[in-house]
Design a protein around this motif. Structure first.
Motif, PDB file in Angstrom:
ATOM      1  N   ARG A 207     -21.226 -37.684 -11.732  1.00 34.87           N
ATOM      2  CA  ARG A 207     -20.820 -36.439 -11.071  1.00 34.87           C
ATOM      3  C   ARG A 207     -19.319 -36.489 -10.811  1.00 34.87           C
ATOM      4  N   THR A 208     -18.710 -35.321 -10.653  1.00 33.09           N
ATOM      5  CA  THR A 208     -17.285 -35.214 -10.376  1.00 33.09           C
ATOM      6  C   THR A 208     -17.074 -34.503  -9.046  1.00 33.09           C
ATOM      7  N   PHE A 209     -16.128 -35.004  -8.245  1.00 30.52           N
ATOM      8  CA  PHE A 209     -15.834 -34.443  -6.938  1.00 30.52           C
ATOM      9  C   PHE A 209     -14.329 -34.259  -6.787  1.00 30.52           C
ATOM     10  N   ASP A 210     -13.945 -33.287  -5.961  1.00 32.10           N
ATOM     11  CA  ASP A 210     -12.549 -33.081  -5.599  1.00 32.10           C
ATOM     12  C   ASP A 210     -12.314 -33.648  -4.212  1.00 32.10           C
ATOM     13  N   HIS A 211     -11.424 -34.613  -4.104  1.00 39.05           N
ATOM     14  CA  HIS A 211     -11.074 -35.192  -2.815  1.00 39.05           C
ATOM     15  C   HIS A 211     -10.128 -34.241  -2.083  1.00 39.05           C
ATOM     16  N   PRO A 212     -10.228 -34.113  -0.753  1.00 44.45           N
ATOM     17  CA  PRO A 212      -9.354 -33.186  -0.011  1.00 44.45           C
ATOM     18  C   PRO A 212      -7.863 -33.455  -0.214  1.00 44.45           C
ATOM     19  N   ALA A 213      -7.501 -34.717  -0.524  1.00 41.60           N
ATOM     20  CA  ALA A 213      -6.086 -35.038  -0.746  1.00 41.60           C
ATOM     21  C   ALA A 213      -5.612 -34.661  -2.139  1.00 41.60           C
ATOM     22  N   GLY A 214      -6.497 -34.066  -2.950  1.00 41.18           N
ATOM     23  CA  GLY A 214      -6.121 -33.601  -4.269  1.00 41.18           C
ATOM     24  C   GLY A 214      -6.550 -34.502  -5.409  1.00 41.18           C
TER      25      GLY A 214
ATOM     26  N   VAL B 278     -21.471 -39.630  -1.871  1.00 41.03           N
ATOM     27  CA  VAL B 278     -22.859 -40.037  -1.655  1.00 41.03           C
ATOM     28  C   VAL B 278     -23.468 -39.394  -0.422  1.00 41.03           C
ATOM     29  N   GLN B 279     -22.720 -39.326   0.650  1.00 44.92           N
ATOM     30  CA  GLN B 279     -23.301 -38.925   1.931  1.00 44.92           C
ATOM     31  C   GLN B 279     -23.081 -37.450   2.246  1.00 44.92           C
ATOM     32  N   SER B 280     -23.984 -36.920   3.068  1.00 42.15           N
ATOM     33  CA  SER B 280     -23.848 -35.600   3.684  1.00 42.15           C
ATOM     34  C   SER B 280     -24.176 -35.767   5.163  1.00 42.15           C
TER      35      SER B 280
ATOM     36  N   ALA C  25     -26.033 -49.903  -8.715  1.00 39.48           N
ATOM     37  CA  ALA C  25     -24.596 -50.031  -8.482  1.00 39.48           C
ATOM     38  C   ALA C  25     -23.943 -48.658  -8.448  1.00 39.48           C
ATOM     39  N   ILE C  26     -22.833 -48.578  -7.727  1.00 37.34           N
ATOM     40  CA  ILE C  26     -22.023 -47.365  -7.652  1.00 37.34           C
ATOM     41  C   ILE C  26     -20.629 -47.691  -8.178  1.00 37.34           C
ATOM     42  N   HIS C  27     -20.116 -46.815  -9.038  1.00 30.69           N
ATOM     43  CA  HIS C  27     -18.772 -46.962  -9.599  1.00 30.69           C
ATOM     44  C   HIS C  27     -17.987 -45.679  -9.333  1.00 30.69           C
ATOM     45  N   PHE C  28     -16.671 -45.834  -9.177  1.00 33.90           N
ATOM     46  CA  PHE C  28     -15.788 -44.686  -9.005  1.00 33.90           C
ATOM     47  C   PHE C  28     -14.601 -44.805  -9.956  1.00 33.90           C
TER      48      PHE C  28
ATOM     49  N   THR D 157     -20.351 -42.554 -10.422  1.00 32.78           N
ATOM     50  CA  THR D 157     -21.464 -42.982 -11.277  1.00 32.78           C
ATOM     51  C   THR D 157     -22.468 -43.761 -10.447  1.00 32.78           C
ATOM     52  N   TRP D 158     -23.710 -43.342 -10.520  1.00 29.01           N
ATOM     53  CA  TRP D 158     -24.829 -44.082  -9.931  1.00 29.01           C
ATOM     54  C   TRP D 158     -25.572 -44.754 -11.091  1.00 29.01           C
ATOM     55  N   GLU D 159     -25.672 -46.069 -11.037  1.00 27.11           N
ATOM     56  CA  GLU D 159     -26.305 -46.829 -12.108  1.00 27.11           C
ATOM     57  C   GLU D 159     -27.548 -47.550 -11.603  1.00 27.11           C
ATOM     58  N   GLN D 160     -28.689 -47.214 -12.199  1.00 29.55           N
ATOM     59  CA  GLN D 160     -29.895 -48.022 -12.002  1.00 29.55           C
ATOM     60  C   GLN D 160     -29.865 -49.113 -13.064  1.00 29.55           C
ATOM     61  N   ARG D 161     -29.452 -50.284 -12.649  1.00 26.21           N
ATOM     62  CA  ARG D 161     -29.090 -51.326 -13.601  1.00 26.21           C
ATOM     63  C   ARG D 161     -30.283 -52.154 -14.051  1.00 26.21           C
ATOM     64  N   LYS D 162     -31.082 -52.589 -13.114  1.00 20.82           N
ATOM     65  CA  LYS D 162     -32.255 -53.405 -13.420  1.00 20.82           C
ATOM     66  C   LYS D 162     -33.421 -52.925 -12.572  1.00 20.82           C
ATOM     67  N   ALA D 163     -34.624 -53.045 -13.105  1.00 17.16           N
ATOM     68  CA  ALA D 163     -35.806 -52.616 -12.356  1.00 17.16           C
ATOM     69  C   ALA D 163     -37.015 -53.413 -12.820  1.00 17.16           C
ATOM     70  N   ASN D 164     -37.803 -53.862 -11.846  1.00 16.75           N
ATOM     71  CA  ASN D 164     -39.011 -54.625 -12.154  1.00 16.75           C
ATOM     72  C   ASN D 164     -40.189 -53.993 -11.423  1.00 16.75           C
ATOM     73  N   PRO D 165     -40.987 -53.179 -12.097  1.00 17.47           N
ATOM     74  CA  PRO D 165     -42.115 -52.518 -11.425  1.00 17.47           C
ATOM     75  C   PRO D 165     -43.196 -53.484 -10.966  1.00 17.47           C
ATOM     76  N   LEU D 166     -43.196 -54.725 -11.482  1.00 21.00           N
ATOM     77  CA  LEU D 166     -44.193 -55.699 -11.046  1.00 21.00           C
ATOM     78  C   LEU D 166     -43.882 -56.258  -9.655  1.00 21.00           C
ATOM     79  N   THR D 167     -42.607 -56.308  -9.312  1.00 21.45           N
ATOM     80  CA  THR D 167     -42.210 -56.826  -7.996  1.00 21.45           C
ATOM     81  C   THR D 167     -41.669 -55.739  -7.072  1.00 21.45           C
ATOM     82  N   GLY D 168     -41.320 -54.587  -7.640  1.00 26.19           N
ATOM     83  CA  GLY D 168     -40.704 -53.527  -6.854  1.00 26.19           C
ATOM     84  C   GLY D 168     -39.219 -53.716  -6.623  1.00 26.19           C
TER      85      GLY D 168
END
Length: 339
Positions: free
Chosen positions: A226-233, A52-54, A255-258, A239-250
């Motif tokens: 997305r797929t990543f290679d960890h330095p330890a091999g 996720v981070q840079s 959720a994030i899964h690995f 997975t980034w999941e936009q699970r629920k969204a309500n445009p009326l309330t913002g």
């Protein structure tokens, strides 16, 4: 070991605990204790920093934004070969999580300091542990001693504060709340209250930098893989999941899964379902700028999430956006308040 300072509003709520650490999935790993000497498998915090981070990039962006509109100072060559302002710039990383950006900030130059603030003890302790280890894709800092061949003196330049960010009093030249942390503030009163407090902490010519996202897909449930290679091999599926969204309330729930396996030939995956779960209020650009003005910032600006160019001396070159067409249909950007 460096002590954690504690201040403010007592124990955190269950909601605030979920805010920075997410909710551990049924198969999620538990991070190692501070006294552990064995090399642990990647836990959800390791995986978050990898996927996720840079932090090094973000630290350079913050440095570039801080320099916009400021008179030139005598410079020095930073650890990465770029020229930096020769002054003891202090970064405040609010809602810091594992404080990866604070670590990257002090790694840029020996004169720099940082204050990392979060009111979740688990992640503050995990941040201190992380400083004894190298970045998955860069360099780390902190004060747990000379681990992993790092400079223990440099690590002492991060101060950890276990507190609500609205109770922190440490002054800073620039305060950053990235990874959409501003969306943890769900109503305008809370937003303006935080921004007012952050402004009072900033020194002369200070900047507040936060990121938001929006556009056509912001309120559309979806998944990104997305797929990543960890330095330890290890091979890591993110997975980034936009699970629920309500445009009326913002309001949104994300959720994030690995999924992790020891190598590409292995058929055994460990799953971190719901490694992090977020309940956010998506603020729009004008809402956030108006709140900054109400909080007393002298001016506000919007910057692209990435640098436009790199100068001959290695610095990021950034300019505030003035044309709405410079934003993509679905975008992430930086909103900045100036003292």
């Amino acid at each position: 070991m460096k002590k954690i300072r504690k201040t403010g509003r007592g124990t955190e709520s269950k909601r605030s605990a979920r805010r920075r650490t997410g909710r551990a999935g049924r198969d999620g790993d538990v991070g190692p204790g501070l006294g552990s000497t064995a090399q642990p498998p990647p836990d959800r915090f390791d995986l978050y920093e990898l996927c996720v981070q840079s932090p090094e990039y973000d630290a350079r962006m913050i440095d570039a934004i801080y320099r916009v509109g400021k008179p030139p100072r005598r410079s020095t060559v930073g650890r990465r070969g770029s020229k930096l302002s020769r002054c003891s710039l202090i970064l405040g990383e609010d809602f810091c999580g594992t404080a990866a950006i604070a670590r990257a900030w002090v790694d840029m130059d020996e004169s720099r300091k940082a204050v990392a603030v979060d009111h979740d003890r688990e992640v503050i302790e995990r941040a201190i542990l992380s400083n004894a280890q190298p970045f998955s894709h860069g360099g780390h800092r902190h004060s747990i001693g000379a681990a992993a061949g790092m400079d223990s003196v440099a690590r002492t330049r991060i101060d950890y504060l276990l507190a609500d960010a609205r109770d922190a009093e440490d002054r800073a030249d620039v305060i950053a709340l990235l990874n959409f942390a501003v969306c943890e503030l769900h109503d305008r009163a809370s937003l303006v209250g935080y921004l007012s407090h952050a402004r009072r902490r900033l020194r002369k010519h200070g900047r507040l930098v936060c990121d938001i996202y929006g556009g056509a897909d912001a309120f559309v449930p979806s998944q990104t893989h997305r797929t990543f290679d960890h330095p330890a091999g290890h091979e890591v599926e993110y997975t980034w999941e936009q699970r629920k969204a309500n445009p009326l309330t913002g309001m949104v729930e994300n959720a994030i899964h690995f999924r992790v396996r020891p190598g590409r030939r292995s058929k055994q995956w460990s799953t971190h379902r719901d490694a992090f779960v977020y309940h956010w209020r998506l603020w729009s650009i004008p809402e956030l700028r108006e709140a900054m003005s109400e909080a007393g910032f002298a001016s506000t600006e919007v910057f692209a999430r990435s640098a436009g160019a790199i100068t001959h001396d290695g610095q990021f070159a950034v300019e505030a956006l003035t044309n709405p067409e410079e934003l993509d249909e679905s975008f992430s950007c930086l909103v900045v308040g100036r003292v």
